[in-house]
Design a protein around this motif. Structure first.
Motif, short mmCIF file in Angstrom:
data_model
loop_
_atom_site.label_atom_id
_atom_site.label_comp_id
_atom_site.label_asym_id
_atom_site.label_seq_id
_atom_site.Cartn_x
_atom_site.Cartn_y
_atom_site.Cartn_z
N LYS A 182 0.82 -1.28 0.29
CA LYS A 182 -0.13 -0.03 0.00
C LYS A 182 0.90 1.25 0.00
N VAL A 183 2.16 1.12 0.78
CA VAL A 183 2.86 2.41 0.72
C VAL A 183 3.50 2.66 -0.74
N ARG A 184 3.96 1.52 -1.37
CA ARG A 184 4.07 1.63 -2.64
C ARG A 184 3.35 2.19 -3.77
N CYS A 191 8.82 1.31 1.73
CA CYS A 191 8.27 1.48 3.19
C CYS A 191 9.53 1.26 4.17
N ALA A 192 9.82 2.18 4.98
CA ALA A 192 10.82 2.34 5.61
C ALA A 192 10.81 1.30 6.97
N ALA A 193 9.58 1.49 7.62
CA ALA A 193 9.70 0.63 8.66
C ALA A 193 7.85 0.15 8.99
N VAL A 194 7.59 -0.77 9.68
CA VAL A 194 6.16 -1.28 9.80
C VAL A 194 6.38 -1.55 11.64
N ASN A 195 5.51 -0.92 12.45
CA ASN A 195 5.32 -1.24 13.62
C ASN A 195 4.10 -1.72 14.02
N THR A 196 3.95 -2.94 14.37
CA THR A 196 2.86 -3.77 14.74
C THR A 196 2.30 -3.50 16.32
N TYR A 197 0.97 -3.58 16.30
CA TYR A 197 0.50 -3.63 17.76
C TYR A 197 -0.56 -4.66 17.92
N TYR A 281 11.56 -5.44 0.45
CA TYR A 281 11.02 -4.42 0.98
C TYR A 281 11.92 -3.04 1.08
N GLY A 282 13.17 -3.20 1.20
CA GLY A 282 14.31 -2.32 1.20
C GLY A 282 15.39 -2.70 2.06
#
Length: 341
Positions: A182-184, A191-197, A281-282
């Motif tokens: 989705k970021v792309r 996407c630089a980072a994903v933080n999941t909660y 992803y990068g």
């Protein structure tokens, strides 16, 4: 493409063999397939295609035959003429039996743990026979060993080997993949980072507990568990503080909630980083995972970590933790839920 001479998949006897079918989770998988057979599964009530050709497999014939009869009763034998599931006896210690099993099926779905003790021979048999393999393991040291031993041969035979396809780590892995896409799409950037909660309600099975105890008891596998990049995905810039496993409780959203270590994050983060490396992803992509809680007290309790291995074994012997083959009841499972944000 495969380079080995193997049985044609189109002529194999089964679509899928459920291996370790008499265990707690294996039985749930078997019941799922049985309900496909009678059309009672909610996602397949209007199913018109041919029935799934499947079998249950493991080491104890009497348990397997009892399970098969129970599953045929659930399926009502209407769509498959009472034939499925069939029974295959194939202990993980019997390479010949495993090979025979794999030559008869397109896919082996394994729920037989601890996978460090029972999994590698099953993967080896699949790879040698061009059979696809999927499992529900959460044992990242097992996955690392499987990759090292069998990746090259799997490419030769055309086998797809897909580990960790249960609660660990499908929500984390696919959720992150979706976010990255989705970021792309929206911004045209990596996407630089994903933080999941994570918020959830649920209980572990005895098999999951036993696998965890098995890994933590052995110095080699414990060290592997603690490696943030065990399965790959190390950033080009080198390890960062944010790559370390979460060990503390912290206030969240100006104290409206709290975060703490998520019990599966030590597994899920490794899988997501593996996918990040393989799917691009990068070079410096970062992933973290925490549990989200309503109060400080619970968060700080979770941050203290698990009780020592021997203490958990003692609790299990007293009936306060589940034994292998045990797990939450159907009623308890119905109350379970999870959300990944």
């Amino acid at each position: 493409p495969p380079t080995m001479s193997l049985p044609s998949r189109s002529r194999r006897e089964f679509d899928v063999v459920v291996y370790g079918a008499t265990g707690f989770t294996g039985r749930l998988v078997a019941e799922y397939f049985a309900r496909l057979g009678n059309g009672s599964h909610p996602r397949y009530r209007n199913r018109t295609s041919a029935p799934v050709r499947w079998a249950v497999a493991g080491r104890t014939e009497s348990k397997l035959r009892s399970l098969a009869e129970e599953m045929k009763s659930i399926a009502q034998s209407s769509t498959a003429g009472g034939k499925y599931p069939e029974v295959i006896v194939a202990p993980s210690s019997d390479a010949s039996a495993l090979s025979s099993m794999c030559r008869r099926t397109t896919v082996v779905l394994s729920a037989a743990g601890p996978f460090l003790d029972h999994g590698l021979p099953v993967v080896a048999a699949c790879v040698e026979n061009g059979t696809d393999y999927v499992d529900i393991t959460g044992e990242t040291p097992f996955v690392r060993k499987s990759m090292d031993l069998h990746d090259a041969r799997a490419k030769e035979s055309g086998s797809y080997i897909v580990h960790m396809c249960g609660f660990d780590s499908v929500p984390s892995d696919l959720g992150t993949w979706f976010a990255v896409q989705k970021v792309r799409e929206r911004f045209g950037e990596q996407c630089a980072a994903v933080n999941t909660y994570v918020a959830m309600r649920g209980q572990l099975s005895g098999g999951t507990l036993e696998s965890g105890l098995r890994m933590e008891s052995d110095p080699e596998t414990k060290a592997m568990l603690e490696d943030p990049f065990l399965l790959g995905g190390a950033p080009s810039c080198g390890p960062r503080p944010s790559d370390a496993d979460v060990t503390t409780a912290e206030p969240f959203a100006d104290g409206m909630a709290w975060t703490a270590p998520f019990m599966m994050s030590q597994l899920n983060t490794r899988v997501v980083r593996r996918s990040a490396e393989v799917l691009g992803y990068g070079p410096d992509f970062a992933y973290s995972e925490k549990t989200l809680l309503p109060d400080e007290k619970t968060a700080k309790r979770l941050a203290r970590g698990n009780a020592p291995v021997e203490k958990r074994r003692e609790l299990r012997s007293k009936g306060r933790l589940p034994k292998p083959g045990e797990g939450p009841s159907a009623k308890e499972r119905e109350k379970g839920w999870f959300r990944f944000v």
